[in-house]
Every structure is written in structure tokens, then in C-alpha cells.
Design an enzyme around this catalytic site. Structure first.
Site, PDB file in Angstrom:
ATOM      1  CG  ASP A 277      -9.590   3.663   0.188  1.00  0.00           C
ATOM      2  OD1 ASP A 277      -9.615   3.193   1.694  1.00  0.00           O
ATOM      3  OD2 ASP A 277      -8.568   4.596  -0.036  1.00  0.00           O
ATOM      4  CG  HIS A 278     -10.719   6.154   3.396  1.00  0.00           C
ATOM      5  ND1 HIS A 278      -9.503   7.103   3.701  1.00  0.00           N
ATOM      6  CD2 HIS A 278     -10.273   5.009   3.878  1.00  0.00           C
ATOM      7  CE1 HIS A 278      -8.417   6.331   4.256  1.00  0.00           C
ATOM      8  NE2 HIS A 278      -8.961   5.121   4.207  1.00  0.00           N
TER       9      HIS A 278
ATOM     10  CB  CYS B  94      -4.135   3.616  -2.139  1.00  0.00           C
ATOM     11  SG  CYS B  94      -5.254   4.694  -1.081  1.00  0.00           S
TER      12      CYS B  94
ATOM     13  CG  HIS C  89      -7.171   0.605  -1.475  1.00  0.00           C
ATOM     14  ND1 HIS C  89      -6.547   1.086  -0.275  1.00  0.00           N
ATOM     15  CD2 HIS C  89      -7.547  -0.441  -1.553  1.00  0.00           C
ATOM     16  CE1 HIS C  89      -6.606  -0.094   0.476  1.00  0.00           C
ATOM     17  NE2 HIS C  89      -6.963  -1.107  -0.325  1.00  0.00           N
TER      18      HIS C  89
ATOM     19  CE1 TYR D  33     -12.077   1.558   5.391  1.00  0.00           C
ATOM     20  CE2 TYR D  33     -10.787   2.979   6.933  1.00  0.00           C
ATOM     21  CZ  TYR D  33     -10.731   2.067   5.896  1.00  0.00           C
ATOM     22  OH  TYR D  33      -9.619   1.949   5.021  1.00  0.00           O
TER      23      TYR D  33
ATOM     24  CG  HIS E 259      -1.974   1.000   1.438  1.00  0.00           C
ATOM     25  ND1 HIS E 259      -1.639   2.383   1.608  1.00  0.00           N
ATOM     26  CD2 HIS E 259      -3.200   1.050   0.984  1.00  0.00           C
ATOM     27  CE1 HIS E 259      -2.834   3.120   1.477  1.00  0.00           C
ATOM     28  NE2 HIS E 259      -3.747   2.279   1.190  1.00  0.00           N
TER      29      HIS E 259
HETATM   30  C1  DNO Z   1      -6.264   3.343   5.848  1.00  0.00           C
HETATM   31  C2  DNO Z   1      -5.836   2.228   4.937  1.00  0.00           C
HETATM   32  C3  DNO Z   1      -4.600   2.060   5.543  1.00  0.00           C
HETATM   33  C4  DNO Z   1      -3.890   0.789   5.035  1.00  0.00           C
HETATM   34  C5  DNO Z   1      -2.722   0.206   5.414  1.00  0.00           C
HETATM   35  C6  DNO Z   1      -2.258  -0.979   4.779  1.00  0.00           C
HETATM   36  O1  DNO Z   1      -7.603   3.545   5.904  1.00  0.00           O
HETATM   37  O2  DNO Z   1      -5.986   2.650   3.726  1.00  0.00           O
HETATM   38  O3  DNO Z   1      -4.369   1.831   7.063  1.00  0.00           O
HETATM   39  O4  DNO Z   1      -4.875  -0.228   5.291  1.00  0.00           O
HETATM   40  O5  DNO Z   1      -1.702   1.206   5.094  1.00  0.00           O
HETATM   41  O6  DNO Z   1      -1.096  -1.600   5.338  1.00  0.00           O
END
Ligand code: DNO
Length: 363
Positions: free
Chosen positions: A318-319, A246, A273, A332, A208
């Protein structure tokens, strides 16, 4: 063929979103999960892995993607003790393969994972979202920032495990000797050990990017841009060494061209992501809805790039923002991530129609 939509879920009692709600979001095939109570460096046992598998099975979800198996700081620091933590990591890979896990998302950020200064920053429409204020990070001591984030105690926050943060001073001291180049060496050492095991067990390792993609508090961050992603793929040039791309993390830096990266790294991207954010001229950024006009990223172009390369890997929205008074862990909730998924499917399905010969122009 389409991307395989998945949804991050933090586990029974640790997530506000029930699995039966996730089941009702169109096209979601699996949950993205982790054993959040197991510290970095410990092996995930088969019993514990099976607990998650059983719950997922009841809802007909796959558990193909794990996010994350966290990496012990001694590995990132390159200390002699890394050996035992790497052995534990290998054992976790073996155990995960026994239930059919296909992708492990992980990161190599020293001490801190994602960094924000405000987890519930209000927007004009009354929604709240994760916010990064550059000057605040520059002016806050790391321990104050950590305490501020941990004030949100309702859920565990991945990447902000209190045990690790208690050792903050010692860790900062240890990282004094770790330059960017040293961190690369330590990452390479880790990958050279891990990738053969991942290959044997048919699990893709998908790093990531750093979030945000620049150094903070003098700590090196290396998974930040195209050149460095290229370097990562080369240091162990094996398909099992791949990427979680991401858009939101990389996209905080305006010089990162996400669609271009998707086209260039295509077959080494195992997990997408996809989210938007709005960048401000002073270096601040806020997470927004997925919609193009709300943020600085062109989500349509990003999805088009995935569509063009025939991406069949895993993707998650993702978020999301916190909307409709939903009480949830930062980033989330159910509502905005579900909206995001429908936006992504809308783009994807339209592109498929066009590819199949539909013409919406001039009719
Ligand atoms: C946050 C995430 C990160 C991700 C880590 C993967 O919301 O995108 O915490 O899970 O960096 O190791």
C-alpha cells in the site's frame, strides 16, 4: 505457500518508479495497474490492455490485479443512464479476462475516493507522509479541498480526476437524494449485473473500503466496518463478490479490528493492502512506516492473521512515506514501500519457520 506480493505501478511516464527497480524488490511477482487516462464509464480496449501486458512481460511481471476500474457516478447515483455504463464495465471485464486478469479492485465511494488534507506532512525525522486533519476537512469547502489536492500536478492522482471534480456542484446536488440505504441499493443493482459476468470470466471483484471509513461532506460511505462488509458479501453471495481488505483505510477507525476481519472474511479476501497509520485522539491520522511501534495498527498481528488462514491471495504494501529525498507521487514512492515489503516478508517468513517447528524461544 505464501501471499503473492504485488506493487502498484501507474504506467510509463506516469510513475517515478522504474519497473527495473521494482524487479529488484524481493518477492514481487506482479504490478497492480490501471489505464488511468480512461474515464470512468468507458470500456478498456484490448489494444490498450495489451500495451500494459507487453511492458509487464518484458519485466516478467504478472498483471493479475487491476486497481481500479472506476465506477461511473451515474451507477452510484442509480440514474437510468447507469445501464450503458454497466454494459461498458462488463465489456471491460471480458477484455481484462483475455489477458488473464484475476482480480479487479474498485470502490463505491460517492464523488471522492481517498481523502487527505496534506499530502506531504513532515514528521520529526524529516520524512513526509499523507495526513488527515479532521477539523480541516470539516472547515474546508469540498471544492477547496479538491483544489488543494490537485495543486500537486506532477502526476495524475487516482480518485481525483480533474474532469469529475469540475462537476462538483452538480454532483453534490445529485447526491442529495442518495441516502446510505439508496447507495446500498445502487451497489446491489451493480453487483447483480456484474458478478455473473465476473464469474463467467473468472475475475474476482474486490471492493476497496472507504478511506477514511466515515461519511464526509454529507456524502454516504458504506464500506466502512465489519457489519457492512458482511452485508456486502451477502447482498450477492457469490465467491466472485469479494474484498480488498485495506488495513490503513479501515484502521483509521479504532473500533475496526483488522485481524478479526481477516479471520472472518478469509476466503472472500482477494487482495490485501497492508500499511500502518498513527491515529490521534482528535480524529487526525498520519500514515507511518509499516513498523508496529511507529503506528497504531499491529501489523504483526495482521500478517499473522493472513498467515494463519493460509492466505495465498495478492498483497501489496500500500502506501509509504516519502523518504531519502525521493521525489514521487504522494504515497507511492519506491523506498518506503520497499522497506514495507521487507517488513512484511520478515514477519511472514518467521511465522512460516515457527509453523515448521522452529523455536526461537528459550534458545
Ligand atoms: C489510494 C488507493 C485508492 C484505491 C481505490 C480503489 O491510494 O488505495 O485510491 O486505489 O479506492 O478503487
Amino acid at each position: 505457500m505464501a501471499m503473492e506480493m504485488v506493487f502498484r505501478w501507474f504506467g510509463e511516464g506516469n510513475d517515478s518508479v522504474p519497473l527495473k527497480y521494482i524487479q529488484q524488490i524481493p518477492g514481487v511477482k506482479g504490478i497492480v495497474w490501471a489505464l488511468h487516462d480512461i474515464s470512468a464509464g468507458e470500456t478498456w480496449t484490448l489494444d490498450r490492455i495489451h500495451e500494459v501486458k507487453n511492458i509487464a512481460d518484458q519485466h516478467k511481471f504478472n498483471i493479475d490485479v487491476v486497481e481500479s476500474v472506476n465506477i461511473h457516478e451515474d451507477i452510484k447515483l442509480g440514474l437510468p443512464t447507469r445501464k450503458k455504463y454497466i454494459e461498458a464495465y462488463k465489456k471491460t471485464i471480458e477484455n481484462l479476462s483475455k489477458v488473464g486478469v484475476k482480480v479487479i479492485c474498485y470502490n463505491f465511494m460517492p464523488i471522492f475516493d481517498w481523502v487527505r488534507t496534506d499530502l506531504f506532512k513532515e514528521s520529526e525525522d524529516g520524512s513526509t507522509a499523507l495526513f488527515y486533519e479532521k477539523s480541516k476537512v470539516e472547515n474546508l469547502k469540498p471544492e477547496d479541498l479538491a483544489n488543494q489536492i490537485l495543486e500537486n500536478k506532477e502526476f495524475t492522482l487516482p480518485g481525483w480526476e480533474p474532469e469529475r471534480l469540475k462537476q462538483l456542484a452538480g454532483l453534490f446536488e445529485a447526491y442529495k437524494n442518495v441516502s446510505e440505504e439508496k447507495l446500498w441499493e445502487n451497489l446491489q443493482f451493480f453487483l447483480e449485473e456484474i458478478i455473473p459476468v465476473a464469474e463467467k470470466n473468472d475475475i474476482k471483484m474486490a471492493i476497496h473500503p472507504d478511506d477514511p471509513p466515515w461519511p464526509i461532506y454529507g456524502l454516504p460511505r458504506i464500506i466502512t466496518n465489519k457489519k457492512n462488509l458482511q452485508r456486502l458479501l451477502k447482498i450477492v453471495d457469490n465467491p466472485y463478490n469479494g474484498l480488498t481488505l485495506c488495513s490503513g483505510s479501515l484502521g483509521a477507525n479504532p473500533s475496526n479490528n483488522i485481524p478479526e476481519m481477516i479471520r472472518d472474511f478469509g476466503d472472500r479476501i482477494y487482495f490485501a493492502h497492508i500499511r500502518n497509520l498513527k491515529r490521534f485522539d482528535n480524529g487526525d491520522f498520519i500514515e507511518t512506516s509499516h513498523k508496529n511501534s511507529d503506528g497504531s495498527l499491529d501489523i504483526v498481528e495482521i500478517v499473522k492473521a493472513y498467515h494463519d488462514i493460509g492466505f495465498t491471495g495478492y498483497a501489496r504494501p500500500d502506501h509509504g512515506r516519502h523518504i531519502w529525498d525521493e521525489e514521487c507521487r504522494p504515497g507511492y514512492g519506491l523506498n518506503d514501500r520497499a522497506l514495507g515489503i521487507m517488513y512484511l516478508w520478515g514477519i511472514w517468513d518467521s511465522l512460516t519457520k515457527v509453523k515448521e517447528g522452529a523455536s526461537y524461544v528459550g534458545n
